[in-house]
Design a protein around this motif. Structure first.
Motif, PDB file in Angstrom:
ATOM      1  N   SER A 287      -7.886  -5.763  42.118  1.00  0.00           N
ATOM      2  CA  SER A 287      -7.867  -6.986  42.930  1.00  0.00           C
ATOM      3  C   SER A 287      -7.466  -8.234  42.145  1.00  0.00           C
ATOM      4  CB  SER A 287      -9.226  -7.203  43.603  1.00  0.00           C
ATOM      5  OG  SER A 287     -10.233  -7.420  42.646  1.00  0.00           O
ATOM      6  N   THR A 288      -7.661  -8.246  40.838  1.00  0.00           N
ATOM      7  CA  THR A 288      -7.269  -9.429  40.058  1.00  0.00           C
ATOM      8  C   THR A 288      -5.824  -9.334  39.557  1.00  0.00           C
ATOM      9  OG1 THR A 288      -8.187  -8.480  38.014  1.00  0.00           O
ATOM     10  CG2 THR A 288      -9.622  -9.947  39.304  1.00  0.00           C
ATOM     11  N   ALA A 289      -5.278  -8.144  39.496  1.00  0.00           N
ATOM     12  CA  ALA A 289      -3.920  -7.971  38.965  1.00  0.00           C
ATOM     13  C   ALA A 289      -2.858  -8.763  39.737  1.00  0.00           C
ATOM     14  CB  ALA A 289      -3.558  -6.495  38.909  1.00  0.00           C
TER      15      ALA A 289
ATOM     16  N   ARG B  51     -21.966  -2.612  32.806  1.00  0.00           N
ATOM     17  CA  ARG B  51     -23.120  -2.350  33.681  1.00  0.00           C
ATOM     18  C   ARG B  51     -23.122  -0.910  34.193  1.00  0.00           C
ATOM     19  NH1 ARG B  51     -22.511  -6.950  37.823  1.00  0.00           N
ATOM     20  NH2 ARG B  51     -23.039  -5.205  39.157  1.00  0.00           N
ATOM     21  N   GLY B  52     -22.105  -0.125  33.786  1.00  0.00           N
ATOM     22  CA  GLY B  52     -22.030   1.266  34.200  1.00  0.00           C
ATOM     23  C   GLY B  52     -21.448   1.470  35.581  1.00  0.00           C
ATOM     24  N   ASN B  53     -20.783   0.462  36.123  1.00  0.00           N
ATOM     25  CA  ASN B  53     -20.230   0.555  37.475  1.00  0.00           C
ATOM     26  C   ASN B  53     -18.710   0.699  37.404  1.00  0.00           C
ATOM     27  OD1 ASN B  53     -19.550   0.281  40.161  1.00  0.00           O
ATOM     28  ND2 ASN B  53     -21.135  -1.269  40.555  1.00  0.00           N
ATOM     29  N   ARG B  54     -18.260   1.912  37.137  1.00  0.00           N
ATOM     30  CA  ARG B  54     -16.814   2.161  36.993  1.00  0.00           C
ATOM     31  C   ARG B  54     -16.033   1.927  38.286  1.00  0.00           C
ATOM     32  NH1 ARG B  54     -15.436   3.124  32.110  1.00  0.00           N
ATOM     33  NH2 ARG B  54     -16.799   4.164  30.647  1.00  0.00           N
ATOM     34  N   PRO B  55     -16.568   2.298  39.469  1.00  0.00           N
ATOM     35  CA  PRO B  55     -15.815   1.999  40.693  1.00  0.00           C
ATOM     36  C   PRO B  55     -15.591   0.490  40.884  1.00  0.00           C
ATOM     37  CG  PRO B  55     -17.494   3.644  41.146  1.00  0.00           C
ATOM     38  CD  PRO B  55     -17.749   3.143  39.758  1.00  0.00           C
ATOM     39  N   LEU B  56     -16.605  -0.315  40.605  1.00  0.00           N
ATOM     40  CA  LEU B  56     -16.431  -1.768  40.709  1.00  0.00           C
ATOM     41  C   LEU B  56     -15.440  -2.265  39.667  1.00  0.00           C
ATOM     42  CD1 LEU B  56     -17.105  -4.500  41.934  1.00  0.00           C
ATOM     43  CD2 LEU B  56     -19.089  -4.614  40.390  1.00  0.00           C
ATOM     44  N   ALA B  57     -15.477  -1.708  38.466  1.00  0.00           N
ATOM     45  CA  ALA B  57     -14.519  -2.090  37.425  1.00  0.00           C
ATOM     46  C   ALA B  57     -13.089  -1.828  37.898  1.00  0.00           C
ATOM     47  CB  ALA B  57     -14.806  -1.334  36.127  1.00  0.00           C
ATOM     48  N   ALA B  58     -12.867  -0.674  38.515  1.00  0.00           N
ATOM     49  CA  ALA B  58     -11.531  -0.338  39.024  1.00  0.00           C
ATOM     50  C   ALA B  58     -11.126  -1.287  40.147  1.00  0.00           C
ATOM     51  CB  ALA B  58     -11.501   1.112  39.507  1.00  0.00           C
TER      52      ALA B  58
END
Length: 159
Positions: free
Chosen positions: A136-138, A124-131
């Motif tokens: 948070s899932t790790a 979706r082009g949202n790199r900050p959310l991807a990070a």
């Protein structure tokens, strides 16, 4: 249509799988109750990410009654084996109008969550959310891996 869906899944072909969906399909995720995926386009994007993460899909069981079908497959995410159950509800043309997914084991589910969330945000082009999703899932995935390898075996029936 169900046989085409199975074949598309085993080939990892998101376009062919999406062609089996009704335009107004709803996908109910095993990962969250916070939202659902609505429409063929949203589900296709999810399928693309899922097929990039899950390999070796092989359907082994199908149970059908009227316009409802349950499918089961085994595959892997990285080195982790997973099994998914899919509840398909078909429309009058045989296309999938509702898809509910269930995944086992818990470490496989958290591995999938760790892969899919960040990938969907990137698409979706949202790199900050991807990070943020990756970070948070790790910990949850690490805890389930540790528990599955070191703690859960202590409760095995033959111990």
């Amino acid at each position: 249509m169900v046989s085409r869906w199975r074949l598309a899944g085993e080939r990892g072909d998101a376009e062919a799988a999406a062609a089996c969906l009704s335009q107004d399909v709803v996908l109910i995720s095993p990962l969250t109750e916070q939202f659902r995926f609505h429409g063929r386009d949203q589900v296709r994007v999810l399928l693309e990410a899922a097929f990039a993460a899950v390999s070796g899909i092989h359907f082994h069981t199908q149970v059908s009654q009227d316009s409802t079908c349950a499918l089961f497959y085994r595959g892997s995410i990285g080195t982790r084996q997973l099994e998914e159950a899919q509840l398909l509800r078909l429309d009058e043309t045989g296309h999938i109008r509702e898809l509910t997914l269930f995944i086992r084991s818990l470490p496989a589910l958290t591995a999938l969550m760790s892969a899919l969330g960040p990938e969907l945000a990137r698409r979706r082009g949202n790199r900050p959310l991807a990070a943020l999703l990756a970070v948070s899932t790790a910990p949850l995935h690490a805890m389930t891996r540790l528990g599955d390898r070191g703690i859960v075996p202590l409760a095995a029936p033959d111990r």
